[in-house]
Design an enzyme around this catalytic site. Sequence first.
Site, short mmCIF file in Angstrom:
data_model
loop_
_atom_site.label_atom_id
_atom_site.label_comp_id
_atom_site.label_asym_id
_atom_site.label_seq_id
_atom_site.Cartn_x
_atom_site.Cartn_y
_atom_site.Cartn_z
N THR A 198 4.51 3.85 3.18
CA THR A 198 2.99 3.91 2.76
C THR A 198 2.15 5.00 3.42
O THR A 198 0.97 5.17 3.40
CB THR A 198 2.11 2.64 2.74
OG1 THR A 198 2.29 2.10 4.19
CG2 THR A 198 2.88 1.47 1.79
N LYS B 169 -10.77 1.03 -2.53
CA LYS B 169 -9.41 0.84 -2.53
C LYS B 169 -9.03 -0.23 -2.19
O LYS B 169 -9.32 -1.06 -1.00
CB LYS B 169 -8.44 1.96 -1.69
CG LYS B 169 -9.03 3.26 -1.99
CD LYS B 169 -8.19 4.71 -1.50
CE LYS B 169 -8.70 4.46 -0.03
NZ LYS B 169 -8.04 5.75 0.58
N GLY C 99 0.34 8.11 4.35
CA GLY C 99 -0.57 8.97 3.48
C GLY C 99 -0.89 8.66 2.36
O GLY C 99 -1.27 9.49 1.62
N THR C 100 -1.05 7.43 1.89
CA THR C 100 -1.40 6.95 0.60
C THR C 100 -2.85 7.49 0.23
O THR C 100 -3.10 7.79 -1.03
CB THR C 100 -1.16 5.47 0.45
OG1 THR C 100 -1.50 4.92 1.33
CG2 THR C 100 0.50 5.26 0.28
N GLY C 101 -3.68 7.02 1.11
CA GLY C 101 -4.96 7.54 1.01
C GLY C 101 -5.21 8.96 0.82
O GLY C 101 -5.99 9.61 0.22
N CYS C 102 -4.74 9.90 1.51
CA CYS C 102 -4.45 11.27 1.43
C CYS C 102 -4.27 11.71 0.11
O CYS C 102 -4.60 12.53 -0.68
CB CYS C 102 -3.92 11.97 2.54
SG CYS C 102 -4.14 11.47 4.18
#
Length: 273
Positions: free
Chosen positions: A205, A171, A207-210
Site C-alpha cells: 500500500t 479517504k 504510495g496509495t495516497g500519492c
Amino acid sequence: MRRYFPVLSIAGSDPSGGAGIQADIKTISALGCYAMTAITSLTAQNTTGVRSIMAATPEIVRDQIDMIMEDIPPMAVKTGMLCNLEVADTVAERLEHYRIKNIVVDPVMVSTSGSKLLADDAISLILERIFPLSTLITPNKSEAHALTGETDPDCQARRFQEMGCRNVLLKGGDTANTDFKTDILYLENGKRMELRADAIDTVNTHGTGCTLSSAIASYLALGYDLVSAVNAAKLYITRALEAGAFVTTGHGHGPVNHFFSPRRLKNFNPNKR
C-alpha cells in the site's frame, strides 16, 4: 501541431519508487498524460520507513514551478509533500500567481510507515492559503482528524469547507473494514457521495495516497468532470492494488502496480478545444 496533456506534481522524492514524485510520474504516465515535476524535498526511504529528509530551498522550488509554467503550462496540478513552512509558502505564492484551474491537494503529513513528513509550522499555512486554491483535497482518516479536530466525517468535511475548500474527498483506505473501503466525496453544491470498492488483501500500500491524487489530477487534465475523475481514479487505484497484491518488492509496504494497463501518451488538437 498537436499537444500532450501535461500534469504537474509538486511533491517530495521517494528513491524506492513507490510514493511521492516517482509514484506520481508512474500514475500520470500510465493514464496517458505528460508528467512534470517540481521536487520539494529529497527523502531517504524505502518500503520499511523514512530515514531522513532534506527540504529543497524555496528558490529552487519557485524556479522549478516558474520554468514549467512559462514553457509547458499544466492542465492540472497535484501537490503532495510540502515539507516545511518555507516550501509551503513558496508553493502557495506561485499557485496564487498562476491561478491554475485544476489543483488537487493531498495534505501529506505521515508516510505509510508512520514517519512524519510535514513540519508543524507549515500546517496553518496550507490550511489558510493552499486549501482555498484547491479544486479538491484528499485527506485520509488520520489527516482529516489532525487538521480539523473532528472524528465524524460530515463534521470534518464541514470544517474543511469552512476553511475554503470547495470539494473534499475523505479517504477510507486506512479504516479497519476488511470487506470494502469507502471514500466520501463532499461537493461544493452540498452533495455527498459514497464511493465503495472491494478491500484488497495486501501489504503493498506504499504510495496509495500519492497515486490516487495524481490519478484524479490526470483525469481532470483529460477533461473529466470532478465526480467522473474521482470515480475513475478510485477504480484505477483499486485495480493497481489488486494487480500488485502478490508481488514482493522490499521488506515492508511494497508499491502498487501502476502499469497494470498503461495507456499510450495521449494528445489533442488545441484548435478544436
